[in-house]
Design a protein around this motif. Sequence first.
Motif, mmCIF file in Angstrom:
data_model
loop_
_atom_site.group_PDB
_atom_site.id
_atom_site.type_symbol
_atom_site.label_atom_id
_atom_site.label_comp_id
_atom_site.label_asym_id
_atom_site.label_seq_id
_atom_site.Cartn_x
_atom_site.Cartn_y
_atom_site.Cartn_z
ATOM 1 N N VAL A 42 3.907 4.977 4.661
ATOM 2 C CA VAL A 42 3.817 5.355 3.271
ATOM 3 C C VAL A 42 5.262 4.609 2.757
ATOM 4 C CG1 VAL A 42 5.325 7.471 3.929
ATOM 5 C CG2 VAL A 42 4.191 7.130 1.645
ATOM 6 N N ALA A 43 6.435 4.380 3.694
ATOM 7 C CA ALA A 43 7.739 3.901 3.057
ATOM 8 C C ALA A 43 7.293 2.440 2.646
ATOM 9 C CB ALA A 43 8.832 4.210 4.079
ATOM 10 N N LEU A 44 6.644 1.891 3.546
ATOM 11 C CA LEU A 44 6.229 0.403 3.219
ATOM 12 C C LEU A 44 5.555 0.100 1.939
ATOM 13 C CD1 LEU A 44 6.713 -2.581 3.965
ATOM 14 C CD2 LEU A 44 4.702 -2.401 5.340
ATOM 15 N N THR A 45 4.715 1.130 1.884
ATOM 16 C CA THR A 45 3.717 1.009 0.514
ATOM 17 C C THR A 45 4.728 1.306 -0.520
ATOM 18 O OG1 THR A 45 1.860 1.843 1.847
ATOM 19 C CG2 THR A 45 1.968 2.050 -0.410
ATOM 20 N N ILE A 46 5.646 2.156 -0.531
ATOM 21 C CA ILE A 46 6.381 2.489 -1.767
ATOM 22 C C ILE A 46 7.336 1.255 -1.859
ATOM 23 C CG2 ILE A 46 8.505 3.694 -2.804
ATOM 24 C CD1 ILE A 46 7.271 6.163 -0.984
ATOM 25 N N VAL A 47 7.732 0.608 -1.014
ATOM 26 C CA VAL A 47 8.804 -0.543 -1.052
ATOM 27 C C VAL A 47 7.942 -1.730 -1.614
ATOM 28 C CG1 VAL A 47 10.009 -2.200 0.282
ATOM 29 C CG2 VAL A 47 10.501 0.309 0.645
ATOM 30 N N ASN A 48 6.786 -1.968 -1.172
ATOM 31 C CA ASN A 48 5.868 -3.167 -1.661
ATOM 32 C C ASN A 48 5.860 -2.976 -3.271
ATOM 33 O OD1 ASN A 48 5.732 -4.303 0.635
ATOM 34 N ND2 ASN A 48 3.847 -3.512 1.287
ATOM 35 N N MET A 49 5.469 -1.687 -3.556
ATOM 36 C CA MET A 49 5.234 -1.378 -5.034
ATOM 37 C C MET A 49 6.423 -1.655 -5.884
ATOM 38 S SD MET A 49 2.553 1.561 -4.584
ATOM 39 C CE MET A 49 2.460 2.075 -6.414
ATOM 40 N N TRP A 62 -2.536 -2.976 0.942
ATOM 41 C CA TRP A 62 -4.148 -2.779 1.414
ATOM 42 C C TRP A 62 -4.233 -3.768 2.216
ATOM 43 C CZ3 TRP A 62 -8.267 -6.132 -0.031
ATOM 44 C CH2 TRP A 62 -9.559 -5.548 0.331
ATOM 45 N N VAL A 63 -3.949 -5.302 1.899
ATOM 46 C CA VAL A 63 -4.123 -6.410 2.828
ATOM 47 C C VAL A 63 -3.491 -6.248 4.073
ATOM 48 C CG1 VAL A 63 -3.610 -8.902 3.166
ATOM 49 C CG2 VAL A 63 -4.859 -7.989 1.006
ATOM 50 N N GLY A 64 -2.231 -5.737 4.210
ATOM 51 C CA GLY A 64 -1.605 -5.301 5.387
ATOM 52 C C GLY A 64 -2.013 -4.421 6.241
ATOM 53 N N GLU A 65 -2.585 -3.300 5.840
ATOM 54 C CA GLU A 65 -3.230 -2.331 6.330
ATOM 55 C C GLU A 65 -4.734 -2.829 7.149
ATOM 56 O OE1 GLU A 65 -2.670 1.236 6.361
ATOM 57 O OE2 GLU A 65 -0.974 1.467 5.391
ATOM 58 N N ILE A 148 -8.470 2.191 0.650
ATOM 59 C CA ILE A 148 -8.329 2.049 -0.678
ATOM 60 C C ILE A 148 -7.960 3.764 -1.156
ATOM 61 C CG2 ILE A 148 -9.155 1.871 -3.088
ATOM 62 C CD1 ILE A 148 -10.591 -0.513 -1.888
ATOM 63 N N PRO A 149 -8.655 4.808 -1.165
ATOM 64 C CA PRO A 149 -8.303 5.940 -1.506
ATOM 65 C C PRO A 149 -7.350 6.562 -0.907
ATOM 66 C CG PRO A 149 -10.663 5.879 -0.935
ATOM 67 C CD PRO A 149 -10.294 4.674 -0.412
ATOM 68 N N SER A 150 -6.995 6.423 0.525
ATOM 69 C CA SER A 150 -5.856 6.892 1.144
ATOM 70 C C SER A 150 -4.700 6.329 0.653
ATOM 71 C CB SER A 150 -5.928 6.893 2.447
ATOM 72 O OG SER A 150 -5.909 5.668 2.995
ATOM 73 N N LEU A 151 -4.676 4.904 0.311
ATOM 74 C CA LEU A 151 -3.380 3.993 0.010
ATOM 75 C C LEU A 151 -3.206 4.377 -1.476
ATOM 76 C CD1 LEU A 151 -3.508 0.436 1.070
ATOM 77 C CD2 LEU A 151 -1.682 2.039 1.504
ATOM 78 N N LEU A 152 -4.350 4.684 -2.390
ATOM 79 C CA LEU A 152 -3.877 5.078 -3.672
ATOM 80 C C LEU A 152 -3.195 6.424 -3.744
ATOM 81 C CD1 LEU A 152 -7.209 4.353 -5.505
ATOM 82 C CD2 LEU A 152 -4.798 3.441 -5.951
ATOM 83 N N LEU A 153 -3.525 7.436 -2.924
ATOM 84 C CA LEU A 153 -2.960 8.714 -2.838
ATOM 85 C C LEU A 153 -1.352 8.574 -2.502
ATOM 86 C CD1 LEU A 153 -3.191 11.968 -3.593
ATOM 87 C CD2 LEU A 153 -4.154 11.814 -0.889
ATOM 88 N N GLU A 154 -1.265 7.749 -1.306
ATOM 89 C CA GLU A 154 -0.040 7.546 -0.778
ATOM 90 C C GLU A 154 0.777 6.889 -1.574
ATOM 91 O OE1 GLU A 154 0.756 4.357 2.619
ATOM 92 O OE2 GLU A 154 -0.262 6.088 3.522
#
Length: 169
Positions: A42-49, A62-65, A148-154
């Motif tokens: 989750v921290a990496l997802t936030i940072v990427n955004m 998503w590509v990374g996951e 996709i759905p889990s990353l969107l929620l995260e």
Amino acid sequence: MEYLVVDSELLMRWLMEWGAWAVLISLLINVVISVVGIIPSVALTIVNMLVFGVVPGFLLSWVGEVLGAAVSYLLYRKGTLTYKEKYRPNKTIKWLSQIQTLNPKRQFFSIIIARSAPLIPSSLVTLICVISKIGFSNFIVASAIGKIPSLLLEALIGYGYVNLLNYKF
């Protein structure tokens, strides 16, 4: 949740220092997170955004996951084959047998559902797929869709949390 902010800020500054290499570094970090299996992404997802923008950052995560799932699958497969050769367990596990008897279409949708749930660790889903001998191509496509759905929620929760911290009351 405080550790999330500190880690996110540190990771964000560190990634920004890499310039054009930041995309590859982010992908590599995501692969490591997936292989290790106990570190939340989750921290990496936030940072990427925050670093790359909402949509590009989400797509990068998503590509990374998906890339991390692929590498994990291959490494876990090699590890389980080595384990089976070395220890040769003769016990069959009932739920594992049930997964193996599902037709490929049901296995595919089961992976999508498991990947869609953000509370189920990705490494557990990957390990179960490896042990139950689900094919690589079905695994990757279903993982890509299910992430996709889990990353969107995260992303929504994390991005909202960071923005809430920056809001002046």
